[in-house]
Design a protein around this motif. Sequence first.
Motif: not given
Length: 316
Positions: A63-76
């Motif tokens: 079992k582990h912790t899943a990490m998702v990075e959201l870094s910088g400008l949110i744009a296409p």
Amino acid sequence: MTDSNSSWERELVTKLANEALLEQRKRRRWGIFFKLLTFAYVTFLLIVMVDWSGRGDLTGGKKHTAMVELSGLIAPGTDASAERVNASLQAAFKDKNTQGVIVRINSPGGSPVQAQTIYDEMRRLRKKYPDIPLYAVVEDICASGGYFVAAGADRIYVGRASIVGSIGVLMNGFGFTGLMDKLGVERRLITAGENKGMLDPFSPLEEKDKEYIKGLMKDIHEQFVGVVREGRGKRLKETPDMFSGLIWTGQKSVELGLADGFGSLDSVARDVIKAEDIVDYTVKEGFAEKVAKRFGASVASSLAEFALRAAWVPRY
């Protein structure tokens, strides 16, 4: 005389033989050099092409912790685009060994549509996987669209000095009419549809256009406020300036109910989710993207970011 000639011939032959031997050695050295260079180049390509993250395999099925990075400008087209972040979230929730998901946010905001798309996907995945909690961990900044996304998490954890908030919408641009008058430049704009040239930077700003855009901004702002109220619920301690676009420290955001507590990626994984092994599910750049950036695509990305910041486009 014969002995002298014979000695001279031997010296000449010996010298020519030595020169040939030296030349052969030089060619061999260069051959080895170019072989090593080729090997290093192929090795580099393999390193770039292979995804070394390993994801769930790194934990050996634990079992582990899943990490998702959201870094910088949110744009296409950016690292924080809805396409990339949502694909990362889907992979994180899908793994049967995921005990909890953390979205680590360090973003000043960006596109309202992209932020809404990520928020909606977070809510959808949370319903689809009710046993897997979803948390947001803020690093330096979680403002505007960044906070819009964070509101979709079960809880938000911040640093005491993190920057949080900026719940507002803006649209900006430039006007060049005064400069054109000084230069003696005439603007010739022909449209079909009386409002088609609205906000043209080379034409005077009409008051009716300004009022229309204010109404549009108000609608988008209300959507933002609605999301924050939906996500935070009764934890939110609303104040008159909460939705004015102001920003607060992480410490103040906890007092206002904009965040739930203090924590980092490691501490939330260890103390809240109870799975200190962290696996990064963030979708990485592909090989073609990396090569393209090295040949100038990064310049295009920078221009796109500048356009989003400078053009008449709604932005969180």
